[in-house]
Scaffold this motif. Sequence first.
Motif, PDB file in Angstrom:
ATOM      1  N   ALA A   1      49.810  14.210  57.528  1.00 22.84           N
ATOM      2  CA  ALA A   1      49.430  15.188  58.554  1.00 22.84           C
ATOM      3  C   ALA A   1      49.690  16.603  58.066  1.00 22.84           C
ATOM      4  CB  ALA A   1      50.219  14.921  59.834  1.00 22.84           C
ATOM      5  N   PHE A   2      50.809  16.780  57.360  1.00 23.53           N
ATOM      6  CA  PHE A   2      51.134  18.106  56.820  1.00 23.53           C
ATOM      7  C   PHE A   2      50.068  18.542  55.827  1.00 23.53           C
ATOM      8  CE2 PHE A   2      52.792  20.719  53.400  1.00 23.53           C
ATOM      9  CZ  PHE A   2      53.421  21.750  54.087  1.00 23.53           C
ATOM     10  N   ARG A   3      49.717  17.657  54.925  1.00 30.32           N
ATOM     11  CA  ARG A   3      48.730  18.012  53.886  1.00 30.32           C
ATOM     12  C   ARG A   3      47.396  18.418  54.502  1.00 30.32           C
ATOM     13  NH1 ARG A   3      48.522  16.546  48.394  1.00 30.32           N
ATOM     14  NH2 ARG A   3      46.455  16.879  47.497  1.00 30.32           N
ATOM     15  N   SER A   4      46.938  17.635  55.474  1.00 24.29           N
ATOM     16  CA  SER A   4      45.663  17.933  56.119  1.00 24.29           C
ATOM     17  C   SER A   4      45.708  19.280  56.839  1.00 24.29           C
ATOM     18  CB  SER A   4      45.314  16.822  57.109  1.00 24.29           C
ATOM     19  OG  SER A   4      44.121  17.113  57.803  1.00 24.29           O
ATOM     20  N   ALA A   5      46.800  19.504  57.586  1.00 21.21           N
ATOM     21  CA  ALA A   5      46.934  20.765  58.326  1.00 21.21           C
ATOM     22  C   ALA A   5      47.078  21.940  57.370  1.00 21.21           C
ATOM     23  CB  ALA A   5      48.143  20.699  59.258  1.00 21.21           C
ATOM     24  N   TYR A   6      47.861  21.759  56.311  1.00 19.34           N
ATOM     25  CA  TYR A   6      48.096  22.847  55.357  1.00 19.34           C
ATOM     26  C   TYR A   6      46.796  23.262  54.676  1.00 19.34           C
ATOM     27  CZ  TYR A   6      50.016  25.382  51.342  1.00 19.34           C
ATOM     28  OH  TYR A   6      50.291  26.338  50.386  1.00 19.34           O
ATOM     29  N   GLU A   7      46.018  22.288  54.222  1.00 19.14           N
ATOM     30  CA  GLU A   7      44.754  22.609  53.545  1.00 19.14           C
ATOM     31  C   GLU A   7      43.805  23.344  54.480  1.00 19.14           C
ATOM     32  OE1 GLU A   7      43.517  18.769  52.192  1.00 19.14           O
ATOM     33  OE2 GLU A   7      44.529  18.982  50.240  1.00 19.14           O
ATOM     34  N   ARG A   8      43.769  22.919  55.748  1.00 15.43           N
ATOM     35  CA  ARG A   8      42.893  23.584  56.722  1.00 15.43           C
ATOM     36  C   ARG A   8      43.351  25.017  56.989  1.00 15.43           C
ATOM     37  NH1 ARG A   8      44.047  24.210  61.785  1.00 15.43           N
ATOM     38  NH2 ARG A   8      45.546  22.497  61.782  1.00 15.43           N
ATOM     39  N   ILE A   9      44.660  25.200  57.181  1.00 14.78           N
ATOM     40  CA  ILE A   9      45.195  26.522  57.497  1.00 14.78           C
ATOM     41  C   ILE A   9      45.028  27.476  56.311  1.00 14.78           C
ATOM     42  CG2 ILE A   9      47.299  27.793  58.072  1.00 14.78           C
ATOM     43  CD1 ILE A   9      48.227  25.209  59.525  1.00 14.78           C
ATOM     44  N   VAL A  10      45.276  26.967  55.112  1.00 10.64           N
ATOM     45  CA  VAL A  10      45.114  27.798  53.913  1.00 10.64           C
ATOM     46  C   VAL A  10      43.655  28.177  53.720  1.00 10.64           C
ATOM     47  CG1 VAL A  10      45.189  27.758  51.379  1.00 10.64           C
ATOM     48  CG2 VAL A  10      47.173  27.013  52.695  1.00 10.64           C
ATOM     49  N   SER A  11      42.755  27.233  53.976  1.00 12.86           N
ATOM     50  CA  SER A  11      41.322  27.511  53.835  1.00 12.86           C
ATOM     51  C   SER A  11      40.899  28.628  54.781  1.00 12.86           C
ATOM     52  CB  SER A  11      40.517  26.245  54.118  1.00 12.86           C
ATOM     53  OG  SER A  11      39.131  26.505  54.064  1.00 12.86           O
ATOM     54  N   GLU A  12      41.389  28.584  56.004  1.00 16.80           N
ATOM     55  CA  GLU A  12      41.055  29.627  56.977  1.00 16.80           C
ATOM     56  C   GLU A  12      41.624  30.974  56.549  1.00 16.80           C
ATOM     57  OE1 GLU A  12      42.588  28.113  60.604  1.00 16.80           O
ATOM     58  OE2 GLU A  12      41.000  26.620  60.885  1.00 16.80           O
ATOM     59  N   ALA A  13      42.856  30.964  56.040  1.00 20.06           N
ATOM     60  CA  ALA A  13      43.481  32.213  55.595  1.00 20.06           C
ATOM     61  C   ALA A  13      42.736  32.813  54.413  1.00 20.06           C
ATOM     62  CB  ALA A  13      44.945  31.968  55.233  1.00 20.06           C
ATOM     63  N   ARG A  14      42.334  31.962  53.499  1.00 15.01           N
ATOM     64  CA  ARG A  14      41.604  32.441  52.328  1.00 15.01           C
ATOM     65  C   ARG A  14      40.216  32.947  52.699  1.00 15.01           C
ATOM     66  NH1 ARG A  14      43.491  27.773  47.954  1.00 15.01           N
ATOM     67  NH2 ARG A  14      45.283  28.948  47.127  1.00 15.01           N
ATOM     68  N   LYS A  15      39.598  32.303  53.656  1.00 19.69           N
ATOM     69  CA  LYS A  15      38.287  32.757  54.116  1.00 19.69           C
ATOM     70  C   LYS A  15      38.374  34.178  54.655  1.00 19.69           C
ATOM     71  CE  LYS A  15      34.580  31.614  57.377  1.00 19.69           C
ATOM     72  NZ  LYS A  15      34.118  30.663  58.417  1.00 19.69           N
ATOM     73  N   GLY A  16      39.479  34.486  55.323  1.00 16.50           N
ATOM     74  CA  GLY A  16      39.687  35.841  55.836  1.00 16.50           C
ATOM     75  C   GLY A  16      40.339  36.769  54.847  1.00 16.50           C
ATOM     76  N   ALA A  17      40.514  36.290  53.593  1.00 15.09           N
ATOM     77  CA  ALA A  17      41.147  37.085  52.525  1.00 15.09           C
ATOM     78  C   ALA A  17      42.525  37.593  52.952  1.00 15.09           C
ATOM     79  CB  ALA A  17      40.250  38.250  52.111  1.00 15.09           C
ATOM     80  N   GLN A  18      43.274  36.750  53.650  1.00 12.24           N
ATOM     81  CA  GLN A  18      44.613  37.123  54.107  1.00 12.24           C
ATOM     82  C   GLN A  18      45.636  36.837  53.015  1.00 12.24           C
ATOM     83  OE1 GLN A  18      45.369  34.981  57.736  1.00 12.24           O
ATOM     84  NE2 GLN A  18      43.497  35.686  58.715  1.00 12.24           N
ATOM     85  N   PRO A  19      46.473  37.799  52.677  1.00 12.78           N
ATOM     86  CA  PRO A  19      47.502  37.557  51.652  1.00 12.78           C
ATOM     87  C   PRO A  19      48.577  36.621  52.179  1.00 12.78           C
ATOM     88  CG  PRO A  19      47.825  39.699  52.670  1.00 12.78           C
ATOM     89  CD  PRO A  19      46.531  39.169  53.213  1.00 12.78           C
ATOM     90  N   VAL A  20      49.218  35.909  51.271  1.00 14.90           N
ATOM     91  CA  VAL A  20      50.299  35.013  51.666  1.00 14.90           C
ATOM     92  C   VAL A  20      51.519  35.843  52.079  1.00 14.90           C
ATOM     93  CG1 VAL A  20      51.138  34.813  49.291  1.00 14.90           C
ATOM     94  CG2 VAL A  20      51.699  33.029  50.956  1.00 14.90           C
ATOM     95  N   LYS A  21      52.212  35.403  53.119  1.00 16.56           N
ATOM     96  CA  LYS A  21      53.382  36.129  53.621  1.00 16.56           C
ATOM     97  C   LYS A  21      54.601  35.207  53.606  1.00 16.56           C
ATOM     98  CE  LYS A  21      50.651  39.114  56.663  1.00 16.56           C
ATOM     99  NZ  LYS A  21      50.386  39.539  58.059  1.00 16.56           N
ATOM    100  N   TRP A  22      55.524  35.491  52.703  1.00 20.18           N
ATOM    101  CA  TRP A  22      56.747  34.703  52.576  1.00 20.18           C
ATOM    102  C   TRP A  22      57.855  35.307  53.429  1.00 20.18           C
ATOM    103  CZ3 TRP A  22      56.824  30.154  49.895  1.00 20.18           C
ATOM    104  CH2 TRP A  22      55.761  29.923  49.009  1.00 20.18           C
ATOM    105  N   PHE A  23      58.713  34.458  53.950  1.00 17.88           N
ATOM    106  CA  PHE A  23      59.848  34.929  54.725  1.00 17.88           C
ATOM    107  C   PHE A  23      60.962  33.878  54.676  1.00 17.88           C
ATOM    108  CE2 PHE A  23      57.128  32.525  57.568  1.00 17.88           C
ATOM    109  CZ  PHE A  23      58.019  31.716  58.262  1.00 17.88           C
ATOM    110  N   PRO A  24      62.198  34.275  54.932  1.00 14.32           N
ATOM    111  CA  PRO A  24      63.295  33.311  54.901  1.00 14.32           C
ATOM    112  C   PRO A  24      63.521  32.647  56.248  1.00 14.32           C
ATOM    113  CG  PRO A  24      64.175  35.524  55.063  1.00 14.32           C
ATOM    114  CD  PRO A  24      62.671  35.663  55.038  1.00 14.32           C
ATOM    115  N   SER A  25      63.738  31.337  56.227  1.00  9.06           N
ATOM    116  CA  SER A  25      64.186  30.599  57.402  1.00  9.06           C
ATOM    117  C   SER A  25      65.688  30.410  57.219  1.00  9.06           C
ATOM    118  CB  SER A  25      63.471  29.244  57.493  1.00  9.06           C
ATOM    119  OG  SER A  25      64.012  28.460  58.540  1.00  9.06           O
ATOM    120  N   ILE A  26      66.461  31.109  58.028  1.00 11.85           N
ATOM    121  CA  ILE A  26      67.900  31.175  57.811  1.00 11.85           C
ATOM    122  C   ILE A  26      68.605  29.939  58.362  1.00 11.85           C
ATOM    123  CG2 ILE A  26      69.997  32.509  58.245  1.00 11.85           C
ATOM    124  CD1 ILE A  26      67.976  33.832  56.386  1.00 11.85           C
ATOM    125  N   GLY A  27      69.405  29.280  57.486  1.00 14.17           N
ATOM    126  CA  GLY A  27      70.175  28.112  57.890  1.00 14.17           C
ATOM    127  C   GLY A  27      71.581  28.477  58.319  1.00 14.17           C
TER     128      GLY A  27
END
Length: 218
Positions: free
Chosen positions: A127-153
Motif C-alpha cells: 500500500a505504501f509503494r502504490s501510494a508513494y508512486e502516485r503521490i510522487v508522480s503528482e508532485a513531479r507533474k507539478g514540478a514541486q521540489p522535494v521538501k525534507w523535514f525532521p520527525s522528532i522522536g
Amino acid sequence: MTPNEKAEFWSLLDVACETLGKPAKSIEAKKLFVDLLGGYGFKNLRGAVLAHLNDPERGRFPPAPADLKAQIEKAQERDGRPTPDEAWSIAIQLQDEHATVVTNDEISQAWGVACEIMPDRVGARMAFRSAYERIVSEARKGAQPVKWFPSIGQDVQGREGVLKEGVRKGLLTNEQVLKLLPAPDVAPEILKIGFVGKNENAGDYVAKLKDILNKGKK
C-alpha cells in the motif's frame, strides 16, 4: 494543461525552432506534442525545452516529443526523491516513537496510508509503494521540489546525530536543526556578569569574558 499553458508551450516550441534556424512546427505537430506529453504539466515541459536547447548533442536539432520526455525523466532522476524501496526503509522508522527520522512530504503521506494496514507488514509495504508512486508522480507533474523535514522522536540523546547527518547530506538546513537542538551549556560565571549595560564600557565587558574563558582552560 490549461489553454493558456498550451498556447505558451506552442510559442516556446516556435522560439526553439527559430533559435536553431528551423521552420516552426505545424499546428498538427504541436497538438501531437500536447497529446503525448501534456500529462507532464507545463512547468516540466518548459524546463524540458530549455534543457534540450542546452544539450550539446541533441540541442543542435529541433526537439521531438521523445527528446522532451528524456529531458523530463532525466530531471526527475536528479530531483532528490528516493526510490519506493528507499522511501519504505525511511518510512518504517516512523513507527518508532523514540526515533528521530529525516523524512519528506511524500513519504509521510504514503506512510499514513500504510499505517491503516499495519501490523500486516507485507500489505502495508504494498500500500505504501502504490501510494508513494502516485503521490510522487503528482508532485513531479507539478514540478514541486522535494521538501525534507525532521520527525522528532522522544530519544533526546539520539536526536543530534540524526539531525546533523541530515545537514551533512543536504536534506536539512542548519537553521532547521539549530532550533531543535538543546542550547549549549553556559558557564555560571558568564551568566553572573550578564549583558553589557548602557553605561558599561564594552571593552571591560569583553575583558571579563576573556578572563573567565582563560581560567577555564587552566
